[in-house]
Design an enzyme around this catalytic site. Sequence first.
Site, PDB file in Angstrom:
ATOM      1  N   SER A 141       0.859  -1.189   0.000  1.00  0.00           N
ATOM      2  CA  SER A 141       0.000   0.000   0.000  1.00  0.00           C
ATOM      3  C   SER A 141       0.888   1.229   0.000  1.00  0.00           C
ATOM      4  O   SER A 141       1.993   1.208   0.545  1.00  0.00           O
ATOM      5  CB  SER A 141      -0.890   0.013   1.248  1.00  0.00           C
ATOM      6  OG  SER A 141      -1.513   1.267   1.423  1.00  0.00           O
ATOM      7  N   TYR A 154      -1.872  -0.786  10.240  1.00  0.00           N
ATOM      8  CA  TYR A 154      -1.899  -1.111   8.812  1.00  0.00           C
ATOM      9  C   TYR A 154      -0.690  -0.505   8.102  1.00  0.00           C
ATOM     10  O   TYR A 154       0.015  -1.175   7.335  1.00  0.00           O
ATOM     11  CB  TYR A 154      -3.192  -0.585   8.194  1.00  0.00           C
ATOM     12  CG  TYR A 154      -3.381  -0.923   6.737  1.00  0.00           C
ATOM     13  CD1 TYR A 154      -3.882  -2.165   6.364  1.00  0.00           C
ATOM     14  CD2 TYR A 154      -3.089   0.003   5.741  1.00  0.00           C
ATOM     15  CE1 TYR A 154      -4.073  -2.475   5.026  1.00  0.00           C
ATOM     16  CE2 TYR A 154      -3.276  -0.293   4.408  1.00  0.00           C
ATOM     17  CZ  TYR A 154      -3.772  -1.539   4.045  1.00  0.00           C
ATOM     18  OH  TYR A 154      -3.949  -1.840   2.717  1.00  0.00           O
TER      19      TYR A 154
END
Length: 281
Positions: A141, A154
């Site tokens: 990501s 995350y």
Amino acid sequence: MNALTGKVAVVTGATSGIGVDVARAFVAEGAHVVLAGRRRSEGDAVVRELGPAASFVRTDVTDEDDVAELLHVAVQRHGRLDVLVNNAGAASHLGSIEEVDAAAFRATQEVNVMGALYGIKHAVGHLRRLGTGGSIINMASITGDRVVYAGVAYSVSKAALIHLTKWAAAELGAYGIRVNSISPGFITTTRFGKAAGVTEVQARERLDALDTYAREQAASMQAIHRAGTGSDVAGAAVYLAGDASSYVTGQDLAIDGGLSLGQPRDAMVRIRDTMAGIFAG
């Protein structure tokens, strides 16, 4: 078309979101795909959609034995393994670092980092035995490189995954095994809803609203004025899985519409004009 003809791919986290789109693209390009996920009913539904080129193995990527068995079954069914996509992922709450729950933080790392590590570890033997190399793709990501857009658990997990990708690429290139990562930006999936604290079912019901909001925001956030889709990411995965990327390894490919570049020119112009108005009194 047919960029992956004859190849066998395993895709984890393939019961929803980006994973489903990657599986669809791989089948469309001629691959046999073994989908993995925890939800059997949803996995079976995807297999019915994709047809005989797809099959499903229920897998919890936080269980190393499960991951090893997944790859073993894939080779048993098809006689080989060419591509592994470590796509399974867990979101984290968008709270303050003061609010971080240690157990939840560890759980996110277990899925996003350890799950990929288990996949790489147990894929290597199968890929080496085949003797023709192979491709491992980790779904990272842009939050792994920027301290924005996601919860700390995350973001930290994706930073670790990007570095794991580079480490594995440096070691496994000697065997012809390529390891790369893909870093999506604002892709309208249910993961955003889960990060916001709603259930996946609730998130699915509101995806259209999320897409509308993303389009509105894109003009001030990134160079390409639309939200991304799973198909955008799947196209990159096809490239990294296929022979066209045979000289590419250790790379992190951002699929983010230019979000990681910073604000687009027209947004900066608006800021400049606003500031000019302030100074003009």
